[in-house]
Each structure stands twice: as C-alpha cells, then as structure tokens.
Design a protein around this motif. Sequence first.
Motif, PDB file in Angstrom:
ATOM      1  N   ASP A 243      56.362  59.812  -8.013  1.00 13.57           N
ATOM      2  CA  ASP A 243      56.189  60.741  -6.621  1.00 13.57           C
ATOM      3  C   ASP A 243      55.116  60.080  -6.062  1.00 13.57           C
ATOM      4  OD1 ASP A 243      58.284  62.279  -6.724  1.00 13.57           O
ATOM      5  OD2 ASP A 243      57.017  63.982  -8.163  1.00 13.57           O
ATOM      6  N   ASN A 244      53.964  59.243  -6.488  1.00 11.53           N
ATOM      7  CA  ASN A 244      52.967  58.888  -5.607  1.00 11.53           C
ATOM      8  C   ASN A 244      53.330  57.833  -4.793  1.00 11.53           C
ATOM      9  OD1 ASN A 244      51.288  60.506  -7.177  1.00 11.53           O
ATOM     10  ND2 ASN A 244      50.790  59.034  -8.948  1.00 11.53           N
ATOM     11  N   ILE A 245      54.339  57.121  -4.806  1.00 16.77           N
ATOM     12  CA  ILE A 245      54.774  55.984  -3.882  1.00 16.77           C
ATOM     13  C   ILE A 245      56.009  56.434  -3.217  1.00 16.77           C
ATOM     14  CG2 ILE A 245      53.312  54.245  -5.241  1.00 16.77           C
ATOM     15  CD1 ILE A 245      56.191  53.191  -6.061  1.00 16.77           C
ATOM     16  N   LEU A 246      56.619  57.463  -3.145  1.00 13.65           N
ATOM     17  CA  LEU A 246      57.657  57.989  -2.603  1.00 13.65           C
ATOM     18  C   LEU A 246      57.241  58.521  -0.926  1.00 13.65           C
ATOM     19  CD1 LEU A 246      59.861  60.205  -5.169  1.00 13.65           C
ATOM     20  CD2 LEU A 246      60.337  57.846  -4.210  1.00 13.65           C
ATOM     21  N   THR A 247      58.018  57.922  -0.187  1.00 11.06           N
ATOM     22  CA  THR A 247      57.948  58.207   1.101  1.00 11.06           C
ATOM     23  C   THR A 247      58.708  59.753   1.374  1.00 11.06           C
ATOM     24  OG1 THR A 247      60.024  57.289   2.030  1.00 11.06           O
ATOM     25  CG2 THR A 247      58.146  56.225   2.076  1.00 11.06           C
ATOM     26  N   PRO A 248      58.376  60.578   2.268  1.00 13.81           N
ATOM     27  CA  PRO A 248      59.138  61.834   2.579  1.00 13.81           C
ATOM     28  C   PRO A 248      60.676  61.725   2.435  1.00 13.81           C
ATOM     29  CG  PRO A 248      57.473  61.772   3.899  1.00 13.81           C
ATOM     30  CD  PRO A 248      57.320  60.354   3.566  1.00 13.81           C
ATOM     31  N   VAL A 249      61.063  60.416   2.941  1.00 16.38           N
ATOM     32  CA  VAL A 249      62.620  60.087   2.703  1.00 16.38           C
ATOM     33  C   VAL A 249      62.836  59.975   1.366  1.00 16.38           C
ATOM     34  CG1 VAL A 249      64.227  58.615   3.370  1.00 16.38           C
ATOM     35  CG2 VAL A 249      62.885  59.090   5.113  1.00 16.38           C
ATOM     36  N   GLY A 250      61.802  59.376   0.648  1.00 14.25           N
ATOM     37  CA  GLY A 250      62.319  58.924  -0.827  1.00 14.25           C
ATOM     38  C   GLY A 250      62.114  60.009  -1.647  1.00 14.25           C
ATOM     39  N   LYS A 251      61.285  61.031  -1.260  1.00 13.16           N
ATOM     40  CA  LYS A 251      61.231  62.221  -2.164  1.00 13.16           C
ATOM     41  C   LYS A 251      62.415  63.120  -1.792  1.00 13.16           C
ATOM     42  CE  LYS A 251      57.827  65.786  -3.537  1.00 13.16           C
ATOM     43  NZ  LYS A 251      58.751  67.047  -3.711  1.00 13.16           N
TER      44      LYS A 251
END
Length: 366
Positions: A243-251
Amino acid sequence: MASGLLAAPASAAPTFTQNIGDVVSSRALPQEFWIPGSSSAEVLTYVTTDTFGEKALSTGTVFLPQGTAPEGGWPVISWAHGTSGLGDSCAPSVAGPALAERDLPYLGNWLAQGYAIVASDYAGLGTPGLQAYLDGRTTAHNVVDMVKAGRNYSDQLSRKWVTVGQSQGGGAAIYTARYATEFGGPDLDYRGAVGTGTPAYIEKLVSIGGPGMPPVALPAGLTAYVAYIGAALRYSHPELGLDNILTPVGKKYADLAETACVADLEEQLEGVKVGDFFTAPLASLPNFTAVLDDYMAMPEAGFDKPFFMGHGLRDTDVPFPTTAAYVARLTANGQPVTFRPYDADHSGALVQSQADTIPFVAGLFR
C-alpha cells in the motif's frame, strides 16, 4: 469479502478441531450450475490450509456421473478453475463458472468418460478471508483436500485421482502435480495432471512493475490479473507494505479487485495502465522479489507422475512464450511432461486439447 472466521490475521485465527479434508457442511448446488450429465451436485464446506499455513475453510462441489459406480468408486478429477475473481460472490459454487459456456461442456465431456469431478472454489473465495490468488502451494492444498472432502462425503469416489485445470487453474493443477503425492498421503492414489493455459514466470513480469512500466495499456484481462495479484499479495504478505507505493489509482483498483468478479473488473480496467498503479518500483520493496518467487513461482523439478500441458499459440491472456520457456526448463530437468501447442487462443486451446487430454488421462488410470 466474508467477515468473521479468517478475516483476522493468521495469529488470531480460531483453532479448528476438524482434520484437513473434513466436511463441515453441505448444500445442494443450484441446478443451473450443474455440469451436463451429472446425477448429483453437492457443495461442501471443508477444512483445508490457507495462505498463512493455518487450517481454514473452503467450499467446493462434488459432481457424480450417471449410472452405477464401478468397484472401488468413480475415478476422480479434481478440477482447478480459472480466474473468476476474489469476492465471495465470484465463487463457482455461488455464481457458476466465470466462463460457463466453455467450462460446463468441457467438464461434461470428462463426466461422460466416467469420472466424478470435485471442484474447489479455493480457500477465501466464498469463505472467510481473501483468496490467495496465484499462491501455488496454498491452492495445491485446496485442490488435494477437495479430493479428501469428496471421499469423506461420498463412498462412490475412488482413491485414484488426477487434477485438471485451465488458466489460473492450469497453474494450480501443475503446481498441485508437484505436491499431490505428499499432500494427499497414503489414503489417496494420485496419478497425474493436465494444465492448459498455464501461467508461468508471471512473477518475473510482475517484478518489473513500477511507475510508467509498462508504459502502455495492456489488454484488460492482463491488467485485471495484476490487480488481483496486488490485492492478494497485500492480504497474504502485509509485511511487504504494498500500500505504501500504490497511487490513488492503484489503491482504487486493488480495493476493487477484492470484490469485483473478473468480467466486471476487466470492463472497468479497459484502457487503464498498470504503470499508473505505483509510485515506486515494486522491486524496491524490501524482499519483494524473494517473497513473490516463494508465493507464485512454478516448481521446476520433483514431479513424480506424468503431466500434460497445452497452450494456445495465439493466447493473449497467458502469453505463449513464458509458458514455453517453463516447459523447456521442465524438459531440461528431466520432468515427465508432455506438451502440445495449439493454433488457438486461451479458451480455444482448452477446447482443442481434449483430443489429447482425454486419452492421456485414460492412460493414467490404466
């Protein structure tokens, strides 16, 4: 995602008094989901192993052919299904196969040959927790333990069994082939396996993911697989800190992947770039590559029974070159693999393979 029993971390999971393969409950499968030619179809809830190595629940269905079982019972095919989704509503025993128009006739052909079919939904898909998508070892436990559960439920099932799978299930079947004898123990007589559309070396492709990589939109099916892998990885391995390297799109899409079934997820991912999911390379996460390899890399040696792999040359869901490279490694390692390429796409290879796989499996039971 179902609540309760296994929604907590593994350390907080309850203690099961039942043994692996024990049946906890059963219910009738709605008739619209029956394999053609079935005489009965019962959904079992059974005890298996989850991604944390703990006892857990899975559901799965037992289909019996028509007629009288031979002495010793119907020989068993443990079917490993393809990608349907991670949400409980996506379980084949709840919604039917994701590609019913392909899978039901295919499975009907096996049933007509005189095999009983047991079909795990996989732990966490329709039961508490989240399915550990492409976690080979866990899925192998689920596939083997479904045979145990089927035999515990019905005395019409033989000790003799094989596993057959397509796509995600092709990987599950071949991974199971490596451990089936060990996981099944002396009560089962494992004979071999069939995997079509088998994903291999996917971990190597995932590991290169990061900002702008890949720089173009992939086919929506491949993007959906990445979203499912991401959602399952952060559940199975929270220590990675995905979760620490997810963008808002990725999340957004990792969250959606926890509930959306595959057709819906693919539709929503049309034109979306995987490279927009991340703020940093996945490989920058501590121990990411080692954890991913342990989680999903396919076994390359140690197979003790013959197994068959088939793949479409025009497959855009699971690219042919990666699976062909895996087969080359298996062959170099002296493993008992038979491989056939087909001039077909992902689903077409499954259909065409029957001319080879039906006699192959018949030979395993002789």
